[in-house]
Design a protein around this motif. Structure first.
Motif, PDB file in Angstrom:
ATOM      1  N   TYR A   9       0.955  -1.236  -0.025  1.00 53.32           N
ATOM      2  CA  TYR A   9       0.358   0.295   0.036  1.00 53.32           C
ATOM      3  C   TYR A   9       0.432   0.966  -0.224  1.00 53.32           C
ATOM      4  CZ  TYR A   9      -3.830  -3.654   1.073  1.00 53.32           C
ATOM      5  OH  TYR A   9      -5.021  -3.809   1.364  1.00 53.32           O
ATOM      6  N   VAL A  10       0.240   2.119  -0.552  1.00 52.69           N
ATOM      7  CA  VAL A  10       1.809   3.450  -1.082  1.00 52.69           C
ATOM      8  C   VAL A  10       0.321   4.377   0.624  1.00 52.69           C
ATOM      9  CG1 VAL A  10       2.045   5.469  -2.126  1.00 52.69           C
ATOM     10  CG2 VAL A  10       1.423   3.026  -3.283  1.00 52.69           C
ATOM     11  N   LEU A  11       1.912   4.716   1.291  1.00 53.12           N
ATOM     12  CA  LEU A  11       1.483   5.412   2.038  1.00 53.12           C
ATOM     13  C   LEU A  11       2.120   7.363   1.745  1.00 53.12           C
ATOM     14  CD1 LEU A  11       3.286   3.901   5.450  1.00 53.12           C
ATOM     15  CD2 LEU A  11       1.088   3.750   5.019  1.00 53.12           C
ATOM     16  N   HIS A  12       3.084   7.488   1.377  1.00 57.63           N
ATOM     17  CA  HIS A  12       3.519   8.304   1.371  1.00 57.63           C
ATOM     18  C   HIS A  12       4.393   8.760  -0.215  1.00 57.63           C
ATOM     19  CE1 HIS A  12       5.771  12.670   1.384  1.00 57.63           C
ATOM     20  NE2 HIS A  12       4.175  13.059   1.833  1.00 57.63           N
ATOM     21  N   ALA A  13       3.964   9.714  -1.223  1.00 58.46           N
ATOM     22  CA  ALA A  13       4.744  10.063  -1.938  1.00 58.46           C
ATOM     23  C   ALA A  13       5.268  11.861  -2.326  1.00 58.46           C
ATOM     24  CB  ALA A  13       3.430   9.827  -3.487  1.00 58.46           C
ATOM     25  N   ARG A  14       6.381  12.109  -2.780  1.00 57.98           N
ATOM     26  CA  ARG A  14       6.385  13.153  -2.806  1.00 57.98           C
ATOM     27  C   ARG A  14       7.661  13.416  -3.817  1.00 57.98           C
ATOM     28  NH1 ARG A  14       9.864  11.053   1.214  1.00 57.98           N
ATOM     29  NH2 ARG A  14      12.087  12.215   0.921  1.00 57.98           N
ATOM     30  N   PRO A  15       7.959  14.690  -4.410  1.00 54.73           N
ATOM     31  CA  PRO A  15       8.857  14.749  -5.931  1.00 54.73           C
ATOM     32  C   PRO A  15      10.190  14.579  -5.640  1.00 54.73           C
ATOM     33  CG  PRO A  15       7.328  16.548  -5.775  1.00 54.73           C
ATOM     34  CD  PRO A  15       6.681  15.614  -4.578  1.00 54.73           C
ATOM     35  N   TRP A  16      10.981  14.010  -6.070  1.00 54.34           N
ATOM     36  CA  TRP A  16      12.617  14.150  -6.057  1.00 54.34           C
ATOM     37  C   TRP A  16      13.554  14.722  -7.393  1.00 54.34           C
ATOM     38  CZ3 TRP A  16      15.947  10.075  -7.554  1.00 54.34           C
ATOM     39  CH2 TRP A  16      17.202  10.601  -7.484  1.00 54.34           C
ATOM     40  N   ARG A  17      14.509  15.383  -7.881  1.00 53.99           N
ATOM     41  CA  ARG A  17      14.541  16.073  -8.609  1.00 53.99           C
ATOM     42  C   ARG A  17      13.128  16.944  -9.482  1.00 53.99           C
ATOM     43  NH1 ARG A  17      19.682  12.008  -9.445  1.00 53.99           N
ATOM     44  NH2 ARG A  17      20.708  12.406  -7.071  1.00 53.99           N
ATOM     45  N   GLU A  18      13.352  15.954 -11.030  1.00 57.06           N
ATOM     46  CA  GLU A  18      11.735  17.332 -11.775  1.00 57.06           C
ATOM     47  C   GLU A  18      11.426  15.798 -12.408  1.00 57.06           C
ATOM     48  OE1 GLU A  18      14.162  18.987 -15.003  1.00 57.06           O
ATOM     49  OE2 GLU A  18      15.664  20.111 -14.034  1.00 57.06           O
ATOM     50  N   THR A  19      11.990  14.943 -12.315  1.00 60.54           N
ATOM     51  CA  THR A  19      10.616  14.155 -13.115  1.00 60.54           C
ATOM     52  C   THR A  19      10.392  12.064 -12.139  1.00 60.54           C
ATOM     53  OG1 THR A  19      12.562  12.303 -14.162  1.00 60.54           O
ATOM     54  CG2 THR A  19      11.400  14.488 -15.301  1.00 60.54           C
ATOM     55  N   SER A  20      11.161  12.023 -11.118  1.00 57.92           N
ATOM     56  CA  SER A  20      10.975  11.553  -9.557  1.00 57.92           C
ATOM     57  C   SER A  20      10.163  11.520  -8.708  1.00 57.92           C
ATOM     58  CB  SER A  20      12.012  10.767  -9.872  1.00 57.92           C
ATOM     59  OG  SER A  20      12.972  10.165 -10.871  1.00 57.92           O
ATOM     60  N   LEU A  21      10.040  10.474  -8.184  1.00 59.07           N
ATOM     61  CA  LEU A  21       9.353  10.769  -6.952  1.00 59.07           C
ATOM     62  C   LEU A  21      10.070   9.190  -5.626  1.00 59.07           C
ATOM     63  CD1 LEU A  21       5.469   9.745  -7.955  1.00 59.07           C
ATOM     64  CD2 LEU A  21       6.478  11.799  -7.152  1.00 59.07           C
ATOM     65  N   ILE A  22       9.677   9.929  -4.643  1.00 59.57           N
ATOM     66  CA  ILE A  22      10.046   9.128  -3.312  1.00 59.57           C
ATOM     67  C   ILE A  22       8.994   8.543  -3.122  1.00 59.57           C
ATOM     68  CG2 ILE A  22      11.270   9.068  -1.297  1.00 59.57           C
ATOM     69  CD1 ILE A  22      13.583  10.662  -2.595  1.00 59.57           C
ATOM     70  N   VAL A  23       8.538   6.983  -2.790  1.00 61.43           N
ATOM     71  CA  VAL A  23       7.385   6.853  -2.609  1.00 61.43           C
ATOM     72  C   VAL A  23       7.772   5.387  -1.186  1.00 61.43           C
ATOM     73  CG1 VAL A  23       5.446   5.690  -3.028  1.00 61.43           C
ATOM     74  CG2 VAL A  23       6.498   6.838  -5.207  1.00 61.43           C
ATOM     75  N   GLU A  24       6.755   6.243  -0.215  1.00 63.60           N
ATOM     76  CA  GLU A  24       6.721   5.201   1.122  1.00 63.60           C
ATOM     77  C   GLU A  24       6.200   3.716   0.997  1.00 63.60           C
ATOM     78  OE1 GLU A  24       8.808   5.286   3.704  1.00 63.60           O
ATOM     79  OE2 GLU A  24       9.979   7.061   3.406  1.00 63.60           O
ATOM     80  N   THR A  25       5.616   3.555   1.308  1.00 64.09           N
ATOM     81  CA  THR A  25       4.827   2.040   1.138  1.00 64.09           C
ATOM     82  C   THR A  25       5.219   1.056   2.311  1.00 64.09           C
ATOM     83  OG1 THR A  25       6.885   0.050   0.055  1.00 64.09           O
ATOM     84  CG2 THR A  25       5.756   1.593  -0.997  1.00 64.09           C
TER      85      THR A  25
END
Length: 239
Positions: A9-25
Motif C-alpha cells: 500500500y502506498v503511504l506517501h509520495a513526494r517529488p524528487w528531482r524533476e521527473t521522479s518520486l520517492i514513495v513510502e510503501t
C-alpha cells in the motif's frame, strides 16, 4: 536481490528531482519500504505515477539498495477509495502514524492485513473517531507495545464507573482526579471488546490514547494533530 510482485500500500509520495518520486510503501513481506521511481513525468508513465498515490493498493517490483530501493515496476491492484473532508484527514493521520512508528524493512504482516479493511472503513458509515481509535489500538498491538485494555496495572478487571488514565507501559491506571487524559472504564472495556461505545465515551478515548502514542513518537508530534486542532478551532469559531 530483486523483489518481485510484492503486495503493498502506498503511504506517501513526494517529488524528487524533476521527473521522479520517492514513495513510502507498506509491503506485505518487508514492512515499510521507500522506493525511488525515476522518470515518471512522461505521458507513457502516467499509469505508474497514478498508481503511486497514497491509499493505493499496488504490486511492486524493486531492487533493494540501502534505505532507498529502486522501483522497477508498479501496477495498481484496485481503485483507492475516494475520500474527502474529515475522512481524508483521517487517512493522512493513519499514514503519518505508520511512517513514524514502523521501522524500515521490518515485516509487519498484521498491519498490512489491517490496512485494506481500514481503507474501506475510512470511506464507510461508521463514525471516523471509532475507526481511528480501533486503528490506534491495533497499531500498538501489532508493534508489540499493546496494552491490557480491559484490566488495570494490577491485573484487576476495570470498573466501568471509574476513570483510568493510560500508562504507556502498564495500561489503564486508576485516576481518582478524572483528568483530561483519562477515560471511564466503560470506554476501555468497549475498546477491548471492539464494541463501539456511546459518543461521550468514544470522545474520552481520543486524548487518552494520544498520550500513549505521543510517548512512542517522542518529542516531535504529528503534523496531522496540528491540522486536526486547527480544523476544530475553525469549526468552533464558525459555531
Amino acid at each position: 536481490m530483486r523483489v518481485e510482485d510484492q503486495p503493498a500500500y502506498v503511504l506517501h509520495a513526494r517529488p524528487w528531482r524533476e521527473t521522479s518520486l520517492i514513495v513510502e510503501t507498506l509491503t506485505r513481506d518487508h514492512g515499510r519500504v521507500a522506493v525511488v521511481g525515476r522518470g515518471l513525468a512522461g505521458p507513457r508513465r502516467h499509469a505508474q505515477r497514478a498508481a503511486l498515490q497514497p491509499l493505493q493498493s499496488v504490486r511492486l517490483d524493486y531492487l533493494p539498495r540501502g534505505e532507498l530501493a529502486r522501483l522497477v515496476s508498479v501496477e495498481a491492484v484496485d481503485a483507492a477509495p475516494v475520500l474527502a473532508g474529515d475522512a481524508l484527514l483521517g487517512a493522512f493521520y493513519v499514514n503519518e502514524l505508520l511512517l513514524r512508528l514502523c521501522p524500515r524493512h521490518e515485516p509487519q504482516p498484521r498491519l498490512h492485513a489491517l490496512y485494506g479493511p481500514l481503507r474501506q472503513a475510512l470511506a464507510g458509515p461508521d463514525p471516523l473517531a471509532w475507526t481511528l481509535r480501533r486503528f490506534e489500538r491495533d497499531l500498538l498491538d501489532a508493534l508489540g507495545v499493546g496494552l491490557a485494555w480491559d484490566r488495570d496495572d494490577a491485573g484487576e478487571p476495570l470498573d466501568p464507573e471509574a476513570d483510568y488514565r493510560l500508562d504507556p507501559e502498564h495500561g489503564p491506571v486508576l485516576d481518582p482526579r478524572a483528568s483530561r487524559d483519562s477515560a471511564p472504564g466503560a470506554a476501555w472495556l468497549a475498546l477491548a471488546a471492539d464494541a463501539q461505545p456511546a459518543p461521550a465515551l468514544l470522545a474520552a478515548l481520543r486524548p487518552a490514547l494520544r498520550g500513549v502514542l505521543a510517548a512512542h513518537l517522542g518529542p516531535v508530534g504529528l503534523r496531522s494533530w496540528g491540522l486536526m486542532g486547527d480544523l476544530a478551532r475553525v469549526r468552533a469559531g464558525e459555531g
